[in-house]
Design a protein around this motif. Structure first.
Motif, short mmCIF file in Angstrom:
data_model
loop_
_atom_site.label_atom_id
_atom_site.label_comp_id
_atom_site.label_asym_id
_atom_site.label_seq_id
_atom_site.Cartn_x
_atom_site.Cartn_y
_atom_site.Cartn_z
N ARG A 190 0.82 -1.20 0.00
CA ARG A 190 0.00 0.00 0.00
C ARG A 190 0.85 1.26 0.00
NH1 ARG A 190 -4.70 -2.34 0.33
NH2 ARG A 190 -5.01 -4.14 1.69
N GLY A 191 0.21 2.36 -0.37
CA GLY A 191 0.91 3.62 -0.49
C GLY A 191 1.70 4.00 0.74
N GLY A 192 2.99 4.27 0.56
CA GLY A 192 3.82 4.71 1.66
C GLY A 192 4.25 3.59 2.60
N GLU A 193 3.96 2.31 2.24
CA GLU A 193 4.28 1.19 3.11
C GLU A 193 5.21 0.22 2.41
OE1 GLU A 193 0.64 -0.55 4.36
OE2 GLU A 193 -0.14 1.28 5.27
N ALA A 194 5.62 -0.83 3.14
CA ALA A 194 6.46 -1.88 2.57
C ALA A 194 5.79 -3.22 2.78
CB ALA A 194 7.84 -1.87 3.23
N ALA A 195 5.94 -4.12 1.83
CA ALA A 195 5.40 -5.48 1.94
C ALA A 195 6.54 -6.47 1.70
CB ALA A 195 4.29 -5.70 0.92
N ALA A 196 6.64 -7.47 2.58
CA ALA A 196 7.68 -8.48 2.45
C ALA A 196 7.08 -9.77 1.90
CB ALA A 196 8.35 -8.73 3.80
N PHE A 197 7.87 -10.50 1.10
CA PHE A 197 7.40 -11.78 0.55
C PHE A 197 8.60 -12.66 0.24
CE2 PHE A 197 7.78 -8.67 -2.83
CZ PHE A 197 8.44 -9.33 -3.86
N ASP B 248 18.80 4.91 -1.30
CA ASP B 248 17.66 5.63 -0.78
C ASP B 248 17.51 5.18 0.67
OD1 ASP B 248 15.08 6.47 0.03
OD2 ASP B 248 14.38 6.52 -2.04
N ALA B 249 18.08 5.98 1.57
CA ALA B 249 18.18 5.57 2.97
C ALA B 249 16.83 5.27 3.58
CB ALA B 249 18.89 6.66 3.78
N ALA B 250 15.81 6.09 3.29
CA ALA B 250 14.48 5.89 3.88
C ALA B 250 13.85 4.60 3.38
CB ALA B 250 13.58 7.08 3.56
N ALA B 251 13.98 4.35 2.07
CA ALA B 251 13.40 3.13 1.52
C ALA B 251 14.12 1.89 2.03
CB ALA B 251 13.45 3.18 -0.01
N VAL B 252 15.45 1.98 2.13
CA VAL B 252 16.21 0.85 2.65
C VAL B 252 15.77 0.53 4.07
CG1 VAL B 252 18.50 0.08 3.38
CG2 VAL B 252 18.21 1.20 1.16
N GLU B 253 15.58 1.56 4.88
CA GLU B 253 15.16 1.36 6.26
C GLU B 253 13.78 0.73 6.33
OE1 GLU B 253 15.60 0.95 10.11
OE2 GLU B 253 17.16 1.70 8.76
N ALA B 254 12.86 1.18 5.45
CA ALA B 254 11.51 0.60 5.42
C ALA B 254 11.56 -0.87 5.02
CB ALA B 254 10.63 1.38 4.44
N ALA B 255 12.41 -1.20 4.04
CA ALA B 255 12.55 -2.59 3.63
C ALA B 255 13.13 -3.44 4.74
CB ALA B 255 13.43 -2.67 2.38
N ARG B 256 14.16 -2.93 5.40
CA ARG B 256 14.76 -3.68 6.50
C ARG B 256 13.74 -3.93 7.61
NH1 ARG B 256 20.35 -3.92 6.15
NH2 ARG B 256 21.31 -2.46 4.68
N ALA B 257 12.92 -2.92 7.91
CA ALA B 257 11.91 -3.07 8.96
C ALA B 257 10.86 -4.10 8.59
CB ALA B 257 11.25 -1.71 9.25
N ALA B 258 10.45 -4.10 7.31
CA ALA B 258 9.44 -5.07 6.86
C ALA B 258 9.97 -6.49 6.97
CB ALA B 258 9.03 -4.76 5.42
N GLY C 80 14.84 -16.50 -1.70
CA GLY C 80 15.17 -15.45 -0.76
C GLY C 80 13.96 -14.68 -0.31
N ALA C 81 14.18 -13.71 0.58
CA ALA C 81 13.12 -12.84 1.07
C ALA C 81 13.27 -11.47 0.42
CB ALA C 81 13.20 -12.72 2.59
N CYS C 82 12.17 -10.92 -0.05
CA CYS C 82 12.17 -9.63 -0.73
C CYS C 82 11.27 -8.65 0.00
CB CYS C 82 11.68 -9.78 -2.17
SG CYS C 82 12.60 -10.96 -3.16
N ALA C 83 11.44 -7.38 -0.30
CA ALA C 83 10.56 -6.35 0.23
C ALA C 83 10.30 -5.33 -0.86
CB ALA C 83 11.18 -5.67 1.44
N LEU C 84 9.03 -4.95 -1.00
CA LEU C 84 8.64 -3.93 -1.97
C LEU C 84 8.17 -2.70 -1.22
CD1 LEU C 84 8.04 -3.08 -4.91
CD2 LEU C 84 5.76 -4.08 -4.63
N VAL C 85 8.84 -1.58 -1.48
CA VAL C 85 8.52 -0.33 -0.80
C VAL C 85 7.82 0.59 -1.78
CG1 VAL C 85 9.44 1.64 0.48
CG2 VAL C 85 10.54 -0.60 0.68
#
Length: 761
Positions: A24-31, A70-80, A115-120
C-alpha cells in the motif's frame, strides 16, 4: 490471496499456485520467492514509483536497473523483513516505475534464487490541496507445484498451529482471552466449529454454543465484528466473540453434516462432520450426538422469501479466515467439512488451518471490504478522527470499510439531530472515496464519465453529479472539485468508480491518471446554523483564497486550522448551512480538537449515522442502495437536476438518459404518512390491490412532528395529493395511509443551506 491457474503450455500439468499481495501507499510489503518463481509487479493506478529489495542475484544479472541509495526506503525494507524475523543485511535495491508510468504498467521477473524480498511504495503524506497520493503496487508470485496446502502467514506467533485435514475434525483447548483463527486454506471450504465451557466440562456439565440463544440475544443471523459479536451457550453466557471476518457469509442454524444426510442422498457410510466430532471429543467426556448443532463458518446458506433454505458454494477465497476470542476457558473442535456431493465445499473438501494466539496480542476488529471481486480484502479501518469519536461512544458500525459512530452515548440521536437543526454538529465522513483525476485529458475524462458539464465548472468550484452505466442506471453520485484547469477530485461512495474511470480512460485513449486518495484525505462535516460562526474563528486562508465568510455554496477554499493544512468546502448532506473539512489523517485529531473548542460555546455536538439519516431524508437527499442503484436512473432517484438537457458533449449513458427523460416510468416522490407506525426501506406502496411503488427511505421527522418517506412510484400515481397506502405484513393485510407530496419535506427552497453571511461578517 492465492488462486490456482493452469499452465497454458501444458494443460495436463497441475495448477500453479499464484499468491497475490499488495504493497500500500507509503508502506512496505515483504514476501518470499523460490527459484523458478515468476513474479509480476503491477502499478495499478500509474505514476507510482517503487523500490524492490532482494538478495543479490535473486533475479539474475541485469534483470533490473539498480537504484541509487535511498536511505528511507532501505530502512523501510529492513523493517518489513525484520518484522518477519528475516535478515535484511544483504539487500540490493531496484527502482521500479516512475512519475510518468501509465496505469496498469507492470514488470515481470523470474527468480534465479530463493530469498526474502521487500517492496517499498515510495511517497509521502499528501496535503489536502495536493494530488500526489502514494497508491498500491500489486505483486503476483506464480510458484510451480500444486496449489493445495499453502496457508497464509500467521497473524502473530501462534501458541497452537493445527492442520485439520480434508474431511476430518480435531479438538483442542483454548484459554480465556486467547484468539482462535480458523483459516480456509484453499477457499470454498466449510468448517464447523464447536466450543464448550471447559470449567463446566470438568464438573460433568456440557454447555456448548447455542445458535438459538445467540440469534435471540444478538438480534442478527450471524454475529459479526462490532457490538453484536458474541456467541452464547444455553445459560445465556458468552463463550466466544468474533474479532475479524474476511468473508461475512456463514451459517449458524443448521446441523453439521451427519450420517442421515448422506444416507438420504444415497451415500451410506459417507464421512461426516458429526461422526468426526464424536471421535475428536470423546477424550473430553463429551457424549456423542446424531447431529451436532454448530457454527458452520464459510457455509453459504440462505432463507428465501418462500421460507426455503438453500445453499451454494461458499464465498470464501484462499486464505480467508475468521478470528475469534475466547471469553472463558474452552474445549473447541473444528472440522473440515466432508461434503463432496453438492456445492457446499465447491465439490472438493480441502484443509482448514487452526491457529491459537496468546491473549496478549492486540488484533484490530474488522470485516473485509473488497473494492472489486478480485481485489485484495481490506479489514475495517479507523479514520484519523476515530480517537476523538471513540472517546464519546462505543456504538460503532461498519460502513464501507470504516468504523463510524451510529450514535453517541451522551444524549442519543434525537439530541444530535436537534443540534444539527438548531446549532451545529460535527460528523466523521472519512469513508467517502476520493480520487485524484490529473493529466492533460482530465477534463475530457470527467466530461465523458459524469452527467454534469465539466466545461462549466470553474477552478475552486464544486458540483454534484451522477455517474452512470451505458443503460442509464447509476454507478454512484458524488461531487467533483476542480482544483486546476486539468486537475479534478471526484468524491463519491463507491471504490468501483476509480476502476470505471480508469477503464473509460483506457477505452478512449486518454492520457490521464486516476489516483486513489481516500487514505490520504479524511474529512468531517460541520453542519448547522452556527457552522459558519464556528469555522470562521479558526480557518485561516491566504489572501488569494476566499475566507470562510466569503465562501459561496458549492465552492471550496484552502487554508489551515490550528496550523494543519485543510481544504474547506461549503457542501454537506443535511439540508443545513454547512461545510466539510478535509485534511490528512495524521492531522485529524488536531483539526477535530480545534473545531470542538470553537464549537463548544455554540452547543456543537457530534452526529452519528442515525441522526444523519433523519436530516438527509427530511432534506430529500439520495442514498446509495436506497434511492438509487444500477437499476435506477437519476430521474428515478430524484436527482434529475444533475442531468442537464443542455450538455451536448457525449457521455456514458447519454442516449439512455435522453430516452428515459422523455419516457419516464417511475418517479421519486415524498410521502406524508398517517399515524406513527414505523415505515422502512423496501415497504410496498399500493393503490388498491396493485403495488405501484416502494418506499426507499423513511423516518419520524422531529421538526415536522410526523412520519415522512421517500418513495419510487409509477408516474401514473406520482402527482402531489394522490392517496396511496403503505403495505405491512404481506402488503395486503395491513395498510397505512399516505399522501404523495413534493420533496424535500424540509426547507424545499433550500434557503437555509444557501444562507449567505451577513454583510458585516
Amino acid at each position: 490471496m492465492e488462486t490456482g491457474i493452469m499452465d497454458a503450455r501444458n494443460p495436463a500439468a497441475a495448477p500453479s499456485r499464484v499468491t497475490t499481495l499488495v504493497a500500500r501507499g507509503g508502506e512496505a510489503a515483504a514476501f518470499d520467492i523460490a527459484a523458478g518463481d515468476r513474479i509480476r509487479i503491477e502499478d495499478l493506478e500509474g505514476r507510482q514509483p517503487g523500490l524492490l529489495f532482494a538478495p543479490e542475484g535473486a533475479f539474475g544479472a541485469g534483470a533490473l536497473a539498480q537504484s541509487e541509495d535511498d536511505a528511507a526506503a532501505v530502512e523501510a525494507a529492513r523493517a518489513a523483513l525484520a518484522a518477519r524475523g528475516l535478515d535484511a543485511s544483504r539487500l540490493t535495491g531496484f527502482r521500479l516505475f516512475s512519475d510518468e508510468t501509465a496505469p496498469g504498467s507492470s514488470v515481470e521477473l523470474s527468480a534465479a534464487a530463493a530469498g526474502a524480498c521487500a517492496l517499498v511504495v515510495a511517497g509521502a503524506a499528501m496535503a489536502p490541496d495536493e494530488q500526489t497520493p502514494p497508491t498500491e503496487l500489486r505483486v503476483e508470485i506464480e510458484t510451480s507445484g500444486p496449489s493445495r496446502g499453502a496457508a497464509p502467514a500467521p497473524l502473530a506467533a501462534p501458541k497452537l498451529d493445527i492442520r485439520v485435514d480434508a474431511a476430518t475434525a480435531q479438538a483442542y483447548r483454548v484459554k480465556a482471552g486467547d484468539y482462535i483463527q480458523i483459516v480456509d486454506v484453499d477457499g470454498r471450504q466449510c468448517s464447523d466449529f464447536l466450543a464448550f465451557d471447559a470449567a463446566a466440562l470438568d464438573k460433568g456439565e456440557e454447555f456448548g454454543l447455542d445458535p438459538t440463544v445467540t440469534r435471540t440475544l444478538m438480534a442478527t443471523a450471524n454475529p459479526a465484528p462490532g457490538l453484536h459479536s458474541k456467541y452464547f451457550d444455553a445459560r445465556l453466557n458468552p463463550l466466544v466473540e468474533i474479532v475479524r471476518d474476511t468473508v461475512g457469509r456463514h451459517d449458524a442454524f443448521l446441523l453439521a453434516c451427519n450420517s442421515k444426510y448422506y444416507e438420504d442422498l444415497g451415500y451410506p457410510g459417507h464421512d461426516n462432520c458429526t461422526d468426526n466430532f464424536n471421535r475428536a471429543l470423546k477424550p473430553y467426556g463429551i457424549a456423542p450426538k446424531a447431529g451436532w448443532p454448530a457454527i458452520n463458518f464459510f457455509y453459504n446458506t440462505t432463507v428465501g422469501a418462500d421460507d426455503q433454505i438453500t445453499m451454494d458454494e461458499p464465498w470464501s477465497r484462499p486464505g480467508d479466515y475468521v478470528l475469534l476470542r475466547a471469553l472463558t476457558d474452552l474445549v473447541c473442535a473444528s472440522s473440515s467439512c466432508a461434503d463432496d456431493v453438492d456445492p457446499a465445499n465447491g465439490w472438493q473438501p480441502t484443509d482448514i488451518q487452526i491457529r491459537v494466539y496468546d491473549a496478549s496480542e492486540n488484533f484490530s476488529r474488522g470485516i473485509a471490504h473488497r473494492m472489486t471481486p478480485d481485489s485484495e480484502p481490506r479489514l475495517t479501518r479507523e479514520s484519523g478522527f476515530h480517537p476523538r469519536a471513540s472517546a464519546m461512544t462505543r456504538k460503532f458500525v461498519e460502513y464501507r470499510g470504516f468504523w463510524l459512530a451510529d450514535c453517541y452515548s451522551d444524549e442519543g440521536p434525537i439530541a444530535e439531530y436537534w443540534a444539527c437543526r438548531e446549532r451545529a454538529a460535527i460528523m466523521d465522513l472519512s469513508p467517502l472515496r476520493k480520487f485524484e483525476v490529473i493529466g492533460p485529458d482530465a477534463e475530457a475524462l470527467m466530461q465523458l464519465a459524469v452527467t454534469r458539464d465539466m466545461k462549466k465548472l470553474a477552478v475552486g468550484q464544486v458540483v454534484y453529479t451522477a455517474m452512470c452505466y451505458p443503460h442509464g442506471g447509476m454507478i454512484d453520485d458524488g461531487t467533483v472539485f476542480r482544483l486546476a484547469p486539468q486537475n479534478f477530485r471526484w468524491i463519491c461512495g463507491d471504490d468501483y468508480c476509480g476502476v470505471h474511470l480508469r477503464e473509460l480512460a483506457a477505452e478512449h485513449g486518454l492520457k490521464v491518471w486516476v489516483k486513489s486518495s481516500t487514505d490520504q484525505l479524511h474529512n468531517v462535516a460541520v453542519q448547522g446554523p452556527k457552522s459558519r460562526e464556528i469555522l470562521s474563528q479558526i480557518v485561516e486562508t491566504p489572501p488569494h483564497q476566499p475566507s470562510l465568510n466569503e465562501l459561496k455554496w458549492f465552492r471550496f477554499t484552502v487554508g489551515k486550522i490550528a496550523g494543519a493544512p485543510v481544504v474547506v468546502s461549503r457542501t454537506g448532506y443535511t439540508g443545513e448551512l454547512g461545510y466539510e473539512v478535509w485534511c490528512h489523517p495524521d492531522k485529524a485529531t488536531l483539526v477535530w480538537d480545534a473545531i470542538w473548542e470553537s464549537g463548544r460555546p455554540h452547543g456543537l455536538k457530534p452526529l452519528g449515522l442515525q441522526a444523519l439519516d433523519m436530516v438527509r431524508i427530511e432534506a430529500g437527499l439520495a442514498f446509495a442502495g436506497y434511492e438509487f442503484c444500477d437499476q435506477t436512473d437519476p430521474f428515478e432517484a430524484g436527482i434529475g437536476f444533475a442531468v442537464p438537457a443542455g450538455k451536448t458533449d457525449p457521455y456514458v449513458g447519454a442516449e439512455a438518459l435522453k430516452r428515459r427523460r422523455e419516457h419516464p416510468s417511475k418517479k421519486l416522490v415524498g410521502l406524508d404518512v398517517s399515524g406513527a407506525e414505523a415505515i422502512g426501506h423496501g415497504d410496498c406502496v399500493h393503490v388498491g390491490r396493485a403495488q405501484i411503488g416502494v418506499v426507499t427511505s423513511a423516518t419520524r421527522s422531529p421538526v415536522l412532528g410526523k412520519t415522512i418517506a421517500l418513495a419510487r412510484l409509477d408516474v401514473a400515481h406520482s402527482e402531489p395529493g394522490t392517496k396511496v397506502e403503505i403495505g405491512k405484513l404481506d402488503g395486503q393485510q395491513k395498510r397505512i395511509a399516505a399522501t404523495v407530496v413534493a420533496f424535500p419535506h424540509y426547507d424545499p427552497t433550500k434557503s437555509r443551506v444557501r444562507a449567505e453571511a451577513p454583510a458585516s461578517a
